[in-house]
Design a protein around this motif. Structure first.
Motif, mmCIF file in Angstrom:
data_model
loop_
_atom_site.group_PDB
_atom_site.id
_atom_site.type_symbol
_atom_site.label_atom_id
_atom_site.label_comp_id
_atom_site.label_asym_id
_atom_site.label_seq_id
_atom_site.Cartn_x
_atom_site.Cartn_y
_atom_site.Cartn_z
ATOM 1 N N THR A 94 0.845 -1.199 0.000
ATOM 2 C CA THR A 94 0.000 0.000 0.000
ATOM 3 C C THR A 94 0.878 1.246 0.000
ATOM 4 O OG1 THR A 94 -1.654 -1.225 1.251
ATOM 5 C CG2 THR A 94 -1.928 1.157 1.177
ATOM 6 N N GLU A 95 1.910 1.225 0.831
ATOM 7 C CA GLU A 95 2.797 2.396 0.890
ATOM 8 C C GLU A 95 3.536 2.614 -0.433
ATOM 9 O OE1 GLU A 95 4.961 1.755 4.541
ATOM 10 O OE2 GLU A 95 3.393 2.766 5.717
ATOM 11 N N VAL B 163 -4.517 -2.895 -2.293
ATOM 12 C CA VAL B 163 -4.626 -4.302 -1.907
ATOM 13 C C VAL B 163 -6.039 -4.630 -1.423
ATOM 14 C CG1 VAL B 163 -2.174 -4.386 -1.264
ATOM 15 C CG2 VAL B 163 -3.893 -4.067 0.523
ATOM 16 N N VAL B 164 -6.406 -5.891 -1.635
ATOM 17 C CA VAL B 164 -7.664 -6.432 -1.118
ATOM 18 C C VAL B 164 -7.294 -7.708 -0.381
ATOM 19 C CG1 VAL B 164 -9.927 -7.379 -1.711
ATOM 20 C CG2 VAL B 164 -8.915 -5.588 -3.143
ATOM 21 N N ILE B 165 -7.831 -7.856 0.815
ATOM 22 C CA ILE B 165 -7.496 -9.039 1.614
ATOM 23 C C ILE B 165 -8.645 -10.046 1.587
ATOM 24 C CG2 ILE B 165 -7.221 -9.817 4.019
ATOM 25 C CD1 ILE B 165 -5.427 -7.341 4.453
ATOM 26 N N LEU C 236 -4.301 -2.389 10.634
ATOM 27 C CA LEU C 236 -3.728 -2.000 9.337
ATOM 28 C C LEU C 236 -4.225 -0.612 8.948
ATOM 29 C CD1 LEU C 236 -3.888 -5.269 7.176
ATOM 30 C CD2 LEU C 236 -1.848 -4.022 7.918
ATOM 31 N N ALA C 237 -5.516 -0.356 9.202
ATOM 32 C CA ALA C 237 -6.085 0.954 8.851
ATOM 33 C C ALA C 237 -5.390 2.054 9.648
ATOM 34 C CB ALA C 237 -7.582 0.949 9.121
ATOM 35 N N LYS C 238 -5.054 1.737 10.895
ATOM 36 C CA LYS C 238 -4.365 2.706 11.745
ATOM 37 C C LYS C 238 -2.972 3.032 11.174
ATOM 38 C CE LYS C 238 -4.188 3.367 16.705
ATOM 39 N NZ LYS C 238 -4.268 2.688 17.990
ATOM 40 N N ILE C 239 -2.283 2.004 10.754
ATOM 41 C CA ILE C 239 -0.928 2.216 10.201
ATOM 42 C C ILE C 239 -1.007 2.983 8.885
ATOM 43 C CG2 ILE C 239 1.065 1.026 9.170
ATOM 44 C CD1 ILE C 239 0.524 -1.285 11.193
ATOM 45 N N LEU C 240 -1.980 2.618 8.050
ATOM 46 C CA LEU C 240 -2.024 3.160 6.684
ATOM 47 C C LEU C 240 -2.845 4.435 6.563
ATOM 48 C CD1 LEU C 240 -2.362 -0.272 4.867
ATOM 49 C CD2 LEU C 240 -0.373 1.253 4.833
ATOM 50 N N GLY C 241 -3.619 4.740 7.607
ATOM 51 C CA GLY C 241 -4.446 5.948 7.573
ATOM 52 C C GLY C 241 -5.656 5.823 6.666
ATOM 53 N N LEU D 119 7.396 -7.043 -2.810
ATOM 54 C CA LEU D 119 7.239 -5.899 -3.715
ATOM 55 C C LEU D 119 8.227 -6.045 -4.881
ATOM 56 C CD1 LEU D 119 5.925 -3.078 -4.115
ATOM 57 C CD2 LEU D 119 7.796 -2.126 -2.755
ATOM 58 N N ALA D 120 9.462 -6.413 -4.544
ATOM 59 C CA ALA D 120 10.496 -6.581 -5.574
ATOM 60 C C ALA D 120 10.138 -7.743 -6.504
ATOM 61 C CB ALA D 120 11.847 -6.831 -4.907
ATOM 62 N N ALA D 121 9.616 -8.828 -5.934
ATOM 63 C CA ALA D 121 9.253 -9.995 -6.757
ATOM 64 C C ALA D 121 8.107 -9.647 -7.698
ATOM 65 C CB ALA D 121 8.865 -11.166 -5.860
#
Ligand code: NAD
Ligand code: UD1
Length: 337
Positions: free
Chosen positions: A21-22, A27-29, A44-49, A243-245
């Motif tokens: 996301t960053e 993404v969809v879980i 996760l919402a707290k971390i990602l805002g 992310l790299a893969a």
């Protein structure tokens, strides 16, 4: 890209959700919460805002997966969902093959139906079996020694057959070594519900006084200090490896296998020392018999992932220990369950 994360509420998937996301992906879980909690989504919402879209459901529900792929216009799938406890897999092999292998086949059927052919699969260094040489490179012979490992190997073989049948598939099989640690926020990490089987969460419980001592499973291995040696990798490094893969397979078709490790082995006693250093607590030990199925040493050759993916694990053992401790403190104090 729009990316479906099966098992995205779990330990590794939730960290990948943050990194992806960053990096600007959507993404969809999809998770059935058999080994995670709904509250991970709030954290996760707290971390990602912002909230992370999620669907509660099972990878074996092909029709549901097909709908998710269509409705969210998914471009690629990262397949984390699976059962992972080695001991339990010996007791319940049918459940492991059903969840891991049948779950993957169901996902692949749904992907084919939507013409989505980009997949990152969570494999494991366990597919190498007992090392014939070290460090383990991706060409090391594979040999699973328990049902969990066999389920991963079966999936890798299925993916290899699929890629051979249709050159439009873009697949990465990521063979994880020993993921440890947690996100710096301390609010997502490895779920410590039961008494842990793995070394790092166990040491953390001892450091926090919740368990009396660490059992060291053997100090007579042919290693530097006689204790087992493993390639511990920080879960955030691992997540960045995904992310790299993804960007690698976006350019390259076929089945691409990568070790995700640091390339460096650390012993049980080295990990204990590092943990004592960051926690300021001494960790009482009891040396006991070797654990059945354990190998003396297991660590990765990481040349292929570092060259092809332009990715390297950078976080230190100290960061692995301090983030583990931070999460486990938080988890208990703030009732994160
Ligand atoms: P985890 O148990 O924390 O996460 C797995 C997630 O998948 C959980 O949230 C669980 O609820 C979900 N899930 C399980 N079966 C499902 C199904 N059929 N449908 C939908 N959701 C389902 O495990 P993790 O440590 O995050 O591991 C992720 C993947 O990486 C697994 O496939 C595991 O085998 C693999 N892996 C993990 C490690 C490790 O040490 N953690 C090492 C090597 C490989
Ligand atoms: C285990 C699994 C492996 C899985 C990995 C990550 C087994 C046989 N292997 O690997 O398939 O991919 O977890 O989930 O279960 N140790 C102690 N005391 C403890 C716990 C561990 O001394 O209380 C030692 C072990 O003997 C080993 C090392 O610490 O030498 C690491 O153990 P662990 O964290 O369980 O990981 P693996 O055995 O590598």
């Amino acid at each position: 890209m729009n990316i479906l994360l099966t098992g995205g509420a779990g330990y590794i998937g939730s960290h990948a959700a943050v990194v992806l996301t960053e990096a600007g992906h959507q993404v969809v879980i999809l998770d059935n919460f058999c080994n995670s909690q709904l509250s991970v989504l709030e954290r996760l919402a707290k971390i990602l805002g912002k909230p992370v879209p999620f669907v509660e459901g099972d990878t074996r529900d092909t029709e549901l997966v097909r709908k998710i792929l269509k409705n969210y216009k998914i471009d690629a799938v990262m397949h984390f969902a699976g059962l992972k406890a080695v001991g339990q897999s010996v007791q319940k092999p049918i459940d492991y093959f059903d969840n891991n292998v049948a779950g993957t086949i169901s996902l692949l059927q749904a992907m084919r139906a939507n013409n989505i052919k980009m997949l990152v699969f969570s494999s494991s260094a366990t597919v190498y079996g007992a090392p014939q040489y070290l460090p383990l490179d991706e060409n090391h012979p594979t040999q699973a020694i328990n049902p969990y490992g066999r389920s991963k190997l079966h999936i890798e073989e299925i993916l290899s057959d699929i890629e051979a049948s249709d050159s439009n598939w873009h697949i990465a099989c990521l063979r994880y070594f020993n993921p440890v640690g947690a996100h710096e926020s301390g609010i997502i990490g490895e779920n410590p519900n039961d008494t842990p089987n793995n070394l790092m969460p166990y040491i953390a419980q001892v450091a926090l006084g919740r368990l009396p001592y660490l059992n060291v499973y053997g100090n007579d291995y042919d290693t530097l200090d006689g204790t087992g040696v493993r390639d511990f990798i920080h879960v955030m490094d691992l997540a960045e490896g995904h992310l790299a893969a993804l960007s690698f397979i976006n350019q390259k078709s076929g089945l691409n296998i990568f070790n995700l490790g640091t390339g460096k082995g650390s012993s049980v006693l080295e990990m204990v020392k590092a943990f004592e250093g960051v926690s300021g607590k001494s960790i009482p030990l009891r040396v006991t018999n070797r654990r059945t199925g354990d190998v003396a040493a297991c660590y990765a050759r990481v040349d292929k992932s570092s060259t092809d993916l332009s990715w390297k694990a950078t976080r230190t053992i100290q960061e692995m220990c301090s983030s583990t401790l931070n999460f486990q403190k938080n988890y208990k104090c703030n009732n994160l369950s």
